[in-house]
Design a protein around this motif. Structure first.
Motif, mmCIF file in Angstrom:
data_model
loop_
_atom_site.group_PDB
_atom_site.id
_atom_site.type_symbol
_atom_site.label_atom_id
_atom_site.label_comp_id
_atom_site.label_asym_id
_atom_site.label_seq_id
_atom_site.Cartn_x
_atom_site.Cartn_y
_atom_site.Cartn_z
ATOM 1 N N LEU A 133 1.561 -6.350 -18.536
ATOM 2 C CA LEU A 133 0.785 -7.392 -18.032
ATOM 3 C C LEU A 133 0.207 -7.436 -16.733
ATOM 4 O O LEU A 133 -0.776 -8.113 -16.447
ATOM 5 C CB LEU A 133 1.962 -8.696 -17.650
ATOM 6 C CG LEU A 133 2.714 -9.096 -18.775
ATOM 7 C CD1 LEU A 133 3.917 -10.126 -18.351
ATOM 8 C CD2 LEU A 133 2.047 -9.963 -19.823
ATOM 9 N N ALA A 134 0.504 -6.464 -15.896
ATOM 10 C CA ALA A 134 -0.168 -5.859 -14.824
ATOM 11 C C ALA A 134 -0.005 -4.617 -14.357
ATOM 12 O O ALA A 134 1.220 -4.095 -14.346
ATOM 13 C CB ALA A 134 -0.112 -6.841 -13.615
ATOM 14 N N TYR A 135 -1.074 -3.791 -13.846
ATOM 15 C CA TYR A 135 -0.645 -2.430 -13.350
ATOM 16 C C TYR A 135 -1.528 -2.560 -12.149
ATOM 17 O O TYR A 135 -2.912 -2.373 -12.201
ATOM 18 C CB TYR A 135 -1.063 -1.392 -14.250
ATOM 19 C CG TYR A 135 -0.453 -0.228 -13.980
ATOM 20 C CD1 TYR A 135 0.702 0.420 -14.435
ATOM 21 C CD2 TYR A 135 -1.345 0.674 -13.093
ATOM 22 C CE1 TYR A 135 1.150 1.674 -14.053
ATOM 23 C CE2 TYR A 135 -0.863 2.046 -12.915
ATOM 24 C CZ TYR A 135 0.446 2.561 -13.408
ATOM 25 O OH TYR A 135 1.033 3.778 -12.983
ATOM 26 N N VAL A 136 -1.226 -2.481 -11.045
ATOM 27 C CA VAL A 136 -2.121 -2.448 -9.430
ATOM 28 C C VAL A 136 -1.670 -1.225 -8.896
ATOM 29 O O VAL A 136 -0.608 -1.113 -8.596
ATOM 30 C CB VAL A 136 -1.706 -3.680 -8.816
ATOM 31 C CG1 VAL A 136 -2.732 -3.825 -7.704
ATOM 32 C CG2 VAL A 136 -2.032 -5.086 -9.817
ATOM 33 N N VAL A 137 -2.839 -0.458 -8.560
ATOM 34 C CA VAL A 137 -2.496 0.620 -7.649
ATOM 35 C C VAL A 137 -3.056 0.395 -6.479
ATOM 36 O O VAL A 137 -4.352 -0.224 -6.126
ATOM 37 C CB VAL A 137 -3.488 1.814 -8.376
ATOM 38 C CG1 VAL A 137 -3.202 3.218 -7.415
ATOM 39 C CG2 VAL A 137 -3.063 2.350 -9.745
ATOM 40 N N HIS A 138 -2.200 0.460 -5.281
ATOM 41 C CA HIS A 138 -2.571 0.385 -3.915
ATOM 42 C C HIS A 138 -2.611 1.585 -3.066
ATOM 43 O O HIS A 138 -1.515 2.438 -3.294
ATOM 44 C CB HIS A 138 -1.654 -0.633 -3.183
ATOM 45 C CG HIS A 138 -1.189 -1.722 -3.893
ATOM 46 N ND1 HIS A 138 -2.027 -3.008 -3.849
ATOM 47 C CD2 HIS A 138 -0.444 -2.081 -5.008
ATOM 48 C CE1 HIS A 138 -1.507 -3.866 -4.641
ATOM 49 N NE2 HIS A 138 -0.519 -3.510 -5.213
ATOM 50 N N ALA A 139 -3.335 2.274 -2.037
ATOM 51 C CA ALA A 139 -3.075 2.895 -1.035
ATOM 52 C C ALA A 139 -2.635 2.240 0.048
ATOM 53 O O ALA A 139 -3.383 1.166 0.672
ATOM 54 C CB ALA A 139 -4.464 3.594 -0.779
ATOM 55 N N GLU A 140 -1.641 2.770 0.582
ATOM 56 C CA GLU A 140 -1.205 2.208 1.910
ATOM 57 C C GLU A 140 -1.810 2.329 2.995
ATOM 58 O O GLU A 140 -2.482 3.205 3.369
ATOM 59 C CB GLU A 140 0.410 2.483 2.006
ATOM 60 C CG GLU A 140 1.395 1.762 3.050
ATOM 61 C CD GLU A 140 2.900 2.125 3.140
ATOM 62 O OE1 GLU A 140 3.153 2.657 4.277
ATOM 63 O OE2 GLU A 140 3.264 1.998 2.138
ATOM 64 N N ALA A 141 -2.365 1.171 3.681
ATOM 65 C CA ALA A 141 -3.325 0.953 4.597
ATOM 66 C C ALA A 141 -3.172 2.016 5.722
ATOM 67 O O ALA A 141 -4.184 2.595 6.341
ATOM 68 C CB ALA A 141 -3.907 -0.322 4.978
ATOM 69 N N ASP A 142 -2.003 1.995 6.275
ATOM 70 C CA ASP A 142 -1.602 2.819 7.509
ATOM 71 C C ASP A 142 -0.882 3.891 7.399
ATOM 72 O O ASP A 142 -0.456 4.432 8.357
ATOM 73 C CB ASP A 142 -1.033 1.857 8.452
ATOM 74 C CG ASP A 142 -1.869 0.719 8.934
ATOM 75 O OD1 ASP A 142 -3.129 0.950 8.865
ATOM 76 O OD2 ASP A 142 -1.465 -0.596 9.043
ATOM 77 N N GLN A 143 -0.657 4.508 6.200
ATOM 78 C CA GLN A 143 -0.198 5.330 5.847
ATOM 79 C C GLN A 143 -0.853 6.484 4.869
ATOM 80 O O GLN A 143 -0.555 6.231 3.770
ATOM 81 C CB GLN A 143 1.389 5.311 5.263
ATOM 82 C CG GLN A 143 2.364 6.102 4.996
ATOM 83 C CD GLN A 143 2.938 6.813 6.549
ATOM 84 O OE1 GLN A 143 2.648 6.289 7.732
ATOM 85 N NE2 GLN A 143 3.638 7.679 6.378
ATOM 86 N N PRO A 144 -1.487 7.426 5.310
ATOM 87 C CA PRO A 144 -2.282 8.462 4.157
ATOM 88 C C PRO A 144 -0.762 8.986 3.609
ATOM 89 O O PRO A 144 0.017 9.450 3.944
ATOM 90 C CB PRO A 144 -2.622 9.577 5.211
ATOM 91 C CG PRO A 144 -2.802 8.815 6.664
ATOM 92 C CD PRO A 144 -1.477 7.783 6.809
ATOM 93 N N GLY A 145 -1.473 9.291 2.291
ATOM 94 C CA GLY A 145 -0.499 9.985 1.320
ATOM 95 C C GLY A 145 0.409 9.007 0.402
ATOM 96 O O GLY A 145 1.263 9.486 -0.075
ATOM 97 N N VAL A 146 0.123 7.665 0.928
ATOM 98 C CA VAL A 146 1.283 6.698 0.129
ATOM 99 C C VAL A 146 0.427 5.774 -0.749
ATOM 100 O O VAL A 146 -0.398 5.255 -0.317
ATOM 101 C CB VAL A 146 2.011 5.768 1.303
ATOM 102 C CG1 VAL A 146 2.763 4.799 0.643
ATOM 103 C CG2 VAL A 146 2.686 6.821 2.256
ATOM 104 N N ILE A 147 1.032 5.934 -1.887
ATOM 105 C CA ILE A 147 0.410 4.894 -3.242
ATOM 106 C C ILE A 147 1.449 4.168 -3.559
ATOM 107 O O ILE A 147 2.621 4.635 -3.700
ATOM 108 C CB ILE A 147 0.089 5.774 -4.452
ATOM 109 C CG1 ILE A 147 -1.104 7.021 -3.880
ATOM 110 C CG2 ILE A 147 -0.377 5.112 -5.567
ATOM 111 C CD1 ILE A 147 -2.422 6.335 -3.298
#
Length: 95
Positions: A37-51
């Motif tokens: 139903l959904a698959y959303v990928v985010h890059a954490e805004a203030d934390q390099p290397g976090v997905i």
């Protein structure tokens, strides 16, 4: 009842491009699965290397079918996981 997965992956910043590319490729495959139903990928805004991934399936069986796919093994198990320094996964029922 719909089933959700929230996964937080942390890798070294030098590996972020590889992890990001693999999760975006995974999204392409996953969105065509009948139970997704959904698959959303985010890059954490203030934390390099976090997905952060937010996934939603029609039920837990659909999620299990997702993890049994060859592309899950190739992209997540063999490509992403070896690069991670931390991984948390939360399973939830959608209310």
């Amino acid at each position: 009842m719909a089933f959700a997965v929230i996964a937080r992956y942390r890798c070294e910043p030098a590996d972020e491009a590889t992890v990001r590319a693999a999760t975006l490729k995974m999204r392409e495959h996953t969105l065509s699965e009948p139970g997704n139903l959904a698959y959303v990928v985010h890059a954490e805004a203030d934390q390099p290397g976090v997905i952060v991934l937010y996934e939603q399936y029609t039920d837990r069986g659909a999620f299990e079918a997702h993890t049994a796919a060859d592309y899950f093994d190739e992209l997540i198990v063999k490509t992403v996981r070896p690069l991670l320094v931390d991984r948390t996964v939360t399973f939830a029922e959608v209310l």
